[in-house]
Design a protein around this motif. Structure first.
Motif, PDB file in Angstrom:
ATOM      1  N   SER A 106       0.830  -1.203   0.000  1.00  0.00           N
ATOM      2  CA  SER A 106       0.000   0.000   0.000  1.00  0.00           C
ATOM      3  C   SER A 106       0.862   1.250   0.000  1.00  0.00           C
ATOM      4  CB  SER A 106      -0.920   0.019   1.222  1.00  0.00           C
ATOM      5  OG  SER A 106      -1.911  -0.966   1.107  1.00  0.00           O
ATOM      6  N   THR A 107       1.939   1.253   0.768  1.00  0.00           N
ATOM      7  CA  THR A 107       2.845   2.401   0.808  1.00  0.00           C
ATOM      8  C   THR A 107       3.451   2.660  -0.561  1.00  0.00           C
ATOM      9  OG1 THR A 107       3.381   1.912   3.104  1.00  0.00           O
ATOM     10  CG2 THR A 107       4.888   3.365   1.931  1.00  0.00           C
TER      11      THR A 107
ATOM     12  N   ILE B   5       0.678   4.085  -2.874  1.00  0.00           N
ATOM     13  CA  ILE B   5       0.371   5.481  -2.541  1.00  0.00           C
ATOM     14  C   ILE B   5       1.484   6.399  -3.034  1.00  0.00           C
ATOM     15  CG2 ILE B   5       0.079   7.091  -0.619  1.00  0.00           C
ATOM     16  CD1 ILE B   5      -1.225   4.684   0.902  1.00  0.00           C
TER      17      ILE B   5
ATOM     18  N   THR C 170      -7.251   1.048  -0.235  1.00  0.00           N
ATOM     19  CA  THR C 170      -6.463   0.996   0.996  1.00  0.00           C
ATOM     20  C   THR C 170      -7.169   0.107   2.017  1.00  0.00           C
ATOM     21  OG1 THR C 170      -7.554   2.936   1.963  1.00  0.00           O
ATOM     22  CG2 THR C 170      -5.598   3.335   0.605  1.00  0.00           C
TER      23      THR C 170
ATOM     24  N   SER D 267      -7.884  -3.326  -0.085  1.00  0.00           N
ATOM     25  CA  SER D 267      -6.718  -3.641  -0.920  1.00  0.00           C
ATOM     26  C   SER D 267      -6.391  -5.134  -0.934  1.00  0.00           C
ATOM     27  CB  SER D 267      -5.498  -2.853  -0.442  1.00  0.00           C
ATOM     28  OG  SER D 267      -5.126  -3.250   0.867  1.00  0.00           O
TER      29      SER D 267
ATOM     30  N   TYR E  12      -8.375  11.516  -0.810  1.00  0.00           N
ATOM     31  CA  TYR E  12      -8.623  10.275  -0.084  1.00  0.00           C
ATOM     32  C   TYR E  12     -10.124  10.174   0.076  1.00  0.00           C
ATOM     33  CZ  TYR E  12      -8.933   6.762   3.554  1.00  0.00           C
ATOM     34  OH  TYR E  12      -9.250   5.636   4.256  1.00  0.00           O
TER      35      TYR E  12
ATOM     36  N   ASN F 259     -12.557   2.374   0.734  1.00  0.00           N
ATOM     37  CA  ASN F 259     -11.600   3.447   0.976  1.00  0.00           C
ATOM     38  C   ASN F 259     -10.491   3.391  -0.072  1.00  0.00           C
ATOM     39  OD1 ASN F 259     -13.097   3.802   3.346  1.00  0.00           O
ATOM     40  ND2 ASN F 259     -11.666   2.595   4.559  1.00  0.00           N
ATOM     41  N   PHE F 260     -10.122   4.540  -0.612  1.00  0.00           N
ATOM     42  CA  PHE F 260      -9.044   4.550  -1.608  1.00  0.00           C
ATOM     43  C   PHE F 260      -8.428   5.937  -1.744  1.00  0.00           C
ATOM     44  CE2 PHE F 260     -12.999   5.360  -3.918  1.00  0.00           C
ATOM     45  CZ  PHE F 260     -12.682   6.449  -4.717  1.00  0.00           C
TER      46      PHE F 260
END
Length: 201
Positions: free
Chosen positions: A3-4, A7, A51, A55, A173, A189-190
């Motif tokens: 995820s990091t 992003i 997220t 995810s 976000y 959530n994304f």
């Protein structure tokens, strides 16, 4: 960790768009939307990276939106936004016992939001919106609700193209409440990127 990385990739993509468009923008003084007395309409492409729990089962979202920016004060606009998001499910996901695999069903949403957009400096803005996302795939996704509350803080930049036309690029976000009241993982959530063509009326 994944995820990091995703992003960071999204932020870098936005930075690249910002720098690329900035390089093509004339250095001459151009009237920007921050001093506009009229409504600004925009039509954009939306993409996002899920997220949290989302995810685990979903790769990305893709869609589009239309938005109206209505001036209410110097540098301040009320925004009305409606769109479509398709969140793409992953394939061959291992079941909890590891014995079988399954494909996640795509999530189809119609988000409708309203909010405020404020230009901190010429062309650069902060925006906050809230509203509802209506599910087009309620049965397929095992939801017990047809809609959920959503909110979306955003930052962005408007690149003047000349006259009353702009490229509006923003990173946000977006998060929702649960579509299934008993399943916490039913939140959507994304991190999203919107690139739109905007024009003043």
């Amino acid at each position: 960790m994944k995820s990091t990385f995703k992003i960071s990739a999204l932020i870098l993509a936005f930075a690249g768009i910002t720098l690329g468009a900035k390089a093509q923008t004339s250095t001459s003084t151009t009237k920007t939307s921050t001093s506009s007395n009229g409504v600004i309409l925009s039509v954009g492409v939306d993409a996002g990276i899920p997220t949290g729990n989302l995810s685990t089962y979903y790769n990305f979202s893709i869609g589009g939106s239309v938005q109206a920016d209505i001036p209410v004060a110097q540098n301040l606009f009320v925004t009305l936004n409606a769109g479509y998001n398709s969140i793409q499910g992953k394939n061959n996901i291992a079941s909890p016992n590891g014995a079988t695999t399954f494909d996640a069903t795509n999530i189809q949403l119609l988000p409708v939001k309203a909010g405020l957009k404020y230009f901190v400096v010429p062309n650069f803005y902060v925006q906050g919106e809230a509203g509802a996302a209506f599910s087009l795939s309620k049965a397929d996704n095992n939801y017990d609700k047809s809609a959920a509350f959503i909110y979306a803080p955003q930052i962005g930049y408007q690149f003047p193209l000349g006259g009353k036309s702009y490229i509006d690029a923003g990173v946000r976000y977006e998060a929702s409440t649960k579509f299934n009241s008993t399943i916490d993982a039913s939140k959507v959530n994304f991190f999203g990127l919107r690139v739109a063509y905007a024009f003043g009326l």
